[in-house]
Design an enzyme around this catalytic site. Structure first.
Site, PDB file in Angstrom:
ATOM      1  N   ARG A  82      59.727  26.870  35.753  1.00  0.00           N
ATOM      2  CA  ARG A  82      59.113  26.873  37.080  1.00  0.00           C
ATOM      3  C   ARG A  82      59.306  25.546  37.827  1.00  0.00           C
ATOM      4  O   ARG A  82      59.707  25.519  38.981  1.00  0.00           O
ATOM      5  CB  ARG A  82      57.614  27.196  36.971  1.00  0.00           C
ATOM      6  CG  ARG A  82      56.957  27.472  38.319  1.00  0.00           C
ATOM      7  CD  ARG A  82      55.530  27.920  38.184  1.00  0.00           C
ATOM      8  NE  ARG A  82      55.374  29.055  37.306  1.00  0.00           N
ATOM      9  CZ  ARG A  82      55.691  30.328  37.630  1.00  0.00           C
ATOM     10  NH1 ARG A  82      56.149  30.595  38.811  1.00  0.00           N
ATOM     11  NH2 ARG A  82      55.510  31.286  36.757  1.00  0.00           N
TER      12      ARG A  82
ATOM     13  N   ASN B 227      58.257  40.228  57.170  1.00  0.00           N
ATOM     14  CA  ASN B 227      57.347  39.197  57.697  1.00  0.00           C
ATOM     15  C   ASN B 227      58.129  38.009  58.256  1.00  0.00           C
ATOM     16  O   ASN B 227      57.730  37.407  59.257  1.00  0.00           O
ATOM     17  CB  ASN B 227      56.353  38.747  56.622  1.00  0.00           C
ATOM     18  CG  ASN B 227      55.164  39.685  56.548  1.00  0.00           C
ATOM     19  OD1 ASN B 227      54.327  39.735  57.443  1.00  0.00           O
ATOM     20  ND2 ASN B 227      55.111  40.463  55.468  1.00  0.00           N
TER      21      ASN B 227
ATOM     22  N   HIS C 100      49.346  38.245  52.085  1.00  0.00           N
ATOM     23  CA  HIS C 100      49.089  39.156  50.965  1.00  0.00           C
ATOM     24  C   HIS C 100      48.508  40.460  51.509  1.00  0.00           C
ATOM     25  O   HIS C 100      47.629  40.432  52.372  1.00  0.00           O
ATOM     26  CB  HIS C 100      48.123  38.505  49.970  1.00  0.00           C
ATOM     27  CG  HIS C 100      47.885  39.347  48.764  1.00  0.00           C
ATOM     28  ND1 HIS C 100      48.820  39.471  47.756  1.00  0.00           N
ATOM     29  CD2 HIS C 100      46.856  40.145  48.421  1.00  0.00           C
ATOM     30  CE1 HIS C 100      48.356  40.300  46.836  1.00  0.00           C
ATOM     31  NE2 HIS C 100      47.163  40.720  47.221  1.00  0.00           N
TER      32      HIS C 100
HETATM   33  C1  GAR Z   1      54.401  42.075  52.069  1.00  0.00           C
HETATM   34  O1  GAR Z   1      53.613  43.242  52.075  1.00  0.00           O
HETATM   35  C2  GAR Z   1      53.604  40.887  51.583  1.00  0.00           C
HETATM   36  O2  GAR Z   1      52.268  40.925  52.001  1.00  0.00           O
HETATM   37  C3  GAR Z   1      53.711  41.055  50.085  1.00  0.00           C
HETATM   38  O3  GAR Z   1      55.035  41.417  49.870  1.00  0.00           O
HETATM   39  C4  GAR Z   1      55.504  42.164  51.004  1.00  0.00           C
HETATM   40  C5  GAR Z   1      56.778  41.531  51.485  1.00  0.00           C
HETATM   41  O4  GAR Z   1      57.332  42.298  52.533  1.00  0.00           O
HETATM   42  N1  GAR Z   1      53.362  39.832  49.395  1.00  0.00           N
HETATM   43  C6  GAR Z   1      52.662  39.793  48.271  1.00  0.00           C
HETATM   44  O5  GAR Z   1      52.277  40.792  47.679  1.00  0.00           O
HETATM   45  C7  GAR Z   1      52.343  38.393  47.777  1.00  0.00           C
HETATM   46  N2  GAR Z   1      51.397  38.417  46.710  1.00  0.00           N
HETATM   47  P1  GAR Z   1      58.432  41.673  53.473  1.00  0.00           P
HETATM   48  O6  GAR Z   1      59.527  41.147  52.534  1.00  0.00           O
HETATM   49  O7  GAR Z   1      58.906  42.834  54.292  1.00  0.00           O
HETATM   50  O8  GAR Z   1      57.802  40.579  54.285  1.00  0.00           O
END
Ligand code: GAR
Length: 205
Positions: free
Chosen positions: A66, A15, A110
């Site tokens: 955190r 992303n 998400h």
């Molecule tokens: C993506 O599918 C994103 O939507 C998800 O992690 C992946 C990261 O992929 N995020 C979540 O689940 C957040 N709750 P990437 O590192 O290739 O962007």
């Protein structure tokens, strides 16, 4: 002044790459990725950043409370002049303090149609539930997990022969598209928020 974006990631970074490609292709005029931060030093997204000569930094989260961790991240984002934070597979919940440091200026993507299937393995959750359609959501981040006003969503069909991998791949293609759309809307300022609803405003003549 360019709009300076900070990207937080924990893994693959596709992303992030989609946003960087959109900027390079002129689909996000005036935007610039000023800094990538990963909480994991082995995140492949860091390599993608280096390939593109985008500044990137590892801030390991292991063993830190955190708020202590968030303080370090906020300091680096502010130092880099970041005005918009994009979570791109950043697998940590942000503290209320972090959220308050960038009010209405943190976006998350998400892989489900929220509010369905928040949390981990959203695609697997959707398959196991048996939904016929799933998709992805870009939303403003608040203190809760995968919550906050929705900026963009896209729907994909769930096929009978789908696996976790095939459904995830179909959703991911849509993630890459709508994240850019959502960032463009936020940077344009052409919206207002009513309760949970984000209303896009018509372009002024
Ligand atoms: C993506 O599918 C994103 O939507 C998800 O992690 C992946 C990261 O992929 N995020 C979540 O689940 C957040 N709750 P990437 O590192 O290739 O962007």
């Amino acid at each position: 002044m360019p709009h300076r974006i900070g990207v937080l990631l924990s893994g693959r970074g596709s992303n992030f790459v989609a946003l960087a490609d959109s900027i390079a292709a002129g689909r996000l005029p005036g935007a610039q990725i000023a800094l990538v931060i990963s909480n994991r030093e082995d995140a492949p997204g860091l390599v993608r950043a280096a390939e593109r000569q985008i500044p990137a930094q590892v801030i390991p989260s292991k063993g830190l409370q955190r708020e202590a961790y968030d303080n370090l991240v906020i300091a680096e984002l502010k130092r880099a002049g970041v005005e918009l934070v994009c979570l791109a597979g950043f697998m940590r919940l942000l503290s209320p303090y972090f959220v308050a440091s960038f009010p209405q200026r943190i976006l998350n993507i998400h892989p489900s149609l929220l509010p369905s299937f928040p949390g981990l393995e959203a695609q697997r959750q959707a398959l196991e539930y048996g939904v016929k359609f799933s998709g992805c959501t870009v939303h403003l981040v608040d203190e809760n997990l995968d919550a906050g006003p929705i900026l963009a969503q896209s729907i994909v069909p769930v096929r009978d022969d789908d696996t976790d991998e095939s459904l995830s791949a179909r959703i991911l293609a849509e993630e890459h598209r709508i994240y850019t759309d959502a960032v463009r809307l936020i940077l344009s300022g052409n919206y207002r928020i009513e309760g949970r609803r984000v209303i896009a405003l018509q372009n002024q003549p």
